[in-house]
Motif scaffolding. Structure first.
Motif, PDB file in Angstrom:
ATOM      1  N   ALA A 166     -57.817  26.805 101.432  1.00  0.00           N
ATOM      2  CA  ALA A 166     -56.883  27.508 100.555  1.00  0.00           C
ATOM      3  C   ALA A 166     -55.455  27.047 100.808  1.00  0.00           C
ATOM      4  N   ALA A 167     -55.121  26.836 102.077  1.00  0.00           N
ATOM      5  CA  ALA A 167     -53.764  26.402 102.411  1.00  0.00           C
ATOM      6  C   ALA A 167     -53.459  25.045 101.793  1.00  0.00           C
ATOM      7  N   VAL A 168     -54.414  24.117 101.870  1.00  0.00           N
ATOM      8  CA  VAL A 168     -54.203  22.789 101.296  1.00  0.00           C
ATOM      9  C   VAL A 168     -54.010  22.886  99.788  1.00  0.00           C
ATOM     10  N   ARG A 169     -54.784  23.747  99.135  1.00  0.00           N
ATOM     11  CA  ARG A 169     -54.640  23.888  97.682  1.00  0.00           C
ATOM     12  C   ARG A 169     -53.247  24.360  97.296  1.00  0.00           C
ATOM     13  N   VAL A 170     -52.732  25.355  98.000  1.00  0.00           N
ATOM     14  CA  VAL A 170     -51.422  25.881  97.625  1.00  0.00           C
ATOM     15  C   VAL A 170     -50.307  24.920  98.026  1.00  0.00           C
ATOM     16  N   LEU A 171     -50.458  24.240  99.150  1.00  0.00           N
ATOM     17  CA  LEU A 171     -49.454  23.247  99.537  1.00  0.00           C
ATOM     18  C   LEU A 171     -49.408  22.096  98.540  1.00  0.00           C
TER      19      LEU A 171
ATOM     20  N   GLY B 243     -47.241  22.784  95.438  1.00  0.00           N
ATOM     21  CA  GLY B 243     -45.808  23.032  95.572  1.00  0.00           C
ATOM     22  C   GLY B 243     -45.032  21.779  95.888  1.00  0.00           C
ATOM     23  N   LEU B 244     -43.822  21.962  96.431  1.00  0.00           N
ATOM     24  CA  LEU B 244     -42.960  20.832  96.736  1.00  0.00           C
ATOM     25  C   LEU B 244     -43.548  19.937  97.813  1.00  0.00           C
ATOM     26  N   ALA B 245     -44.437  20.482  98.638  1.00  0.00           N
ATOM     27  CA  ALA B 245     -45.090  19.684  99.680  1.00  0.00           C
ATOM     28  C   ALA B 245     -46.234  18.825  99.136  1.00  0.00           C
ATOM     29  N   GLY B 246     -46.539  18.966  97.866  1.00  0.00           N
ATOM     30  CA  GLY B 246     -47.644  18.219  97.279  1.00  0.00           C
ATOM     31  C   GLY B 246     -47.437  16.717  97.387  1.00  0.00           C
ATOM     32  N   ASN B 247     -48.517  15.983  97.655  1.00  0.00           N
ATOM     33  CA  ASN B 247     -48.449  14.533  97.766  1.00  0.00           C
ATOM     34  C   ASN B 247     -49.849  13.955  97.634  1.00  0.00           C
ATOM     35  N   ARG B 248     -49.960  12.635  97.476  1.00  0.00           N
ATOM     36  CA  ARG B 248     -51.252  12.001  97.273  1.00  0.00           C
ATOM     37  C   ARG B 248     -52.133  12.080  98.521  1.00  0.00           C
ATOM     38  N   ILE B 249     -51.531  12.179  99.698  1.00  0.00           N
ATOM     39  CA  ILE B 249     -52.326  12.300 100.921  1.00  0.00           C
ATOM     40  C   ILE B 249     -53.078  13.620 100.916  1.00  0.00           C
TER      41      ILE B 249
END
Length: 298
Positions: free
Chosen positions: A201-206, A209-215
């Motif tokens: 769940a944490a990865v989905r919400v991150l 948001g602004l922390a989103g990235n291809r990694i």
């Protein structure tokens, strides 16, 4: 039909050559590891017995090999590309190597009437399979235009970034960003797990948001499961970080975070983990944190 000699049929080169064959190019492949030939032959490509054989009748030659030394051998050696190329041949090196080596090869090619481009890629094995790689190209603009029919088969984003060596310089910057981002994602995952957060769940919400990235999009699931099957090996990223740290030093540019991540990658390699995917930086973060690396199903 354009004949493409494709040298280097490994994790990246193999599917790239297949995509070219399936797009209608006459692809003649060569690799020093014979089992790698099978993928291309099943796609309708042909296999050469040497670099020279792959090059002699080619209109375009592509190399996707490990490092600068390999490119020098394949391109400049007595049995290499330039020794057997026809004048006017378009030579596209898609390996990730030193910008200095790319410039040196291009200078030798020009003397023989061969058009050279450095065109390293980003996107990993999945991008190679899907034909969705990002390709950064250095060389003459006219030669770039001539190469587009080939490059657009294997890449979704194909950009001319400057003169000879510029493609490799941009690729070095790419690898700097990728390594740093993987390290931060690894640290975040270990941090979250220490507090028993629902990490899926944490990865989905991150990621939203602004922390989103291809990694987060491509690597986080494997990192959570501790599956480090290589899409891009630690060994190769170690080589690339050597390129970027050397190039930064030569330019008088300070990369403190990049240098730290380069040392962490070097530590993983020294521990015998060079064959793992670069997302295995998570493993080292766990070790430094004194936490177990063993997980169910890992």
């Amino acid at each position: 039909m354009t004949t493409v000699g494709f040298i280097g049929l490994g994790i990246m080169g193999g599917p790239m050559a297949v995509n070219l064959a399936e797009a209608g190019f006459d692809v003649v492949g060569f690799d020093v590891v014979p089992p790698r030939n099978d993928l291309l032959t099943r796609a309708g490509g042909r296999i050469a017995g040497s670099v020279a054989e792959a090059v002699r009748k080619a209109d375009v030659v592509v190399t996707m090999v490990r490092d600068s030394a390999d490119v020098e051998t394949v391109a400049l050696g007595e049995q290499g590309i330039l020794a057997h190329a026809r004048p006017g041949l378009l030579y596209i090196d898609m390996s990730s190597i030193s910008p200095t080596t790319s410039r040196d090869v291009a200078a030798e090619a020009e003397l023989l009437g061969v058009r050279a481009l450095d065109a390293p890629v980003s996107g990993g094995e999945s991008g190679a399979i899907e034909g969705s790689l990002s390709i950064m190209v250095g060389g003459d603009a006219e030669d770039f235009q001539a190469a587009l029919p080939v490059l657009e088969v294997v890449g979704a984003t194909v950009v001319h970034v400057g003169p000879h060596g510029a493609g490799q310089t941009v690729k070095a910057a790419n690898q700097l960003i990728v390594a740093g981002t993987i390290e931060l994602v690894a640290e975040a995952i270990v941090f979250l797990e220490a507090y028993e957060v629902d990490t899926d769940a944490a990865v989905r919400v991150l990621a939203g948001g602004l922390a989103g990235n291809r990694i987060l999009d491509r690597k986080a699931a494997g990192m959570l499961a501790r599956t480090f099957e290589p899409g891009f090996r630690i060994d190769l990223h170690h080589k690339d970080m050597g390129i970027v740290t050397t190039a930064a030093r030569d330019a008088g540019v300070v990369i403190p975070l990049g240098s730290a991540v380069a040392q962490l990658i070097a530590a993983l390699k020294a521990q015998g983990d060079g064959g793992l995917d670069h997302s295995a930086l998570l493993k080292l973060v766990e070790q430094l944190s004194g936490r177990s690396t063993v997980r169910p199903g890992s």
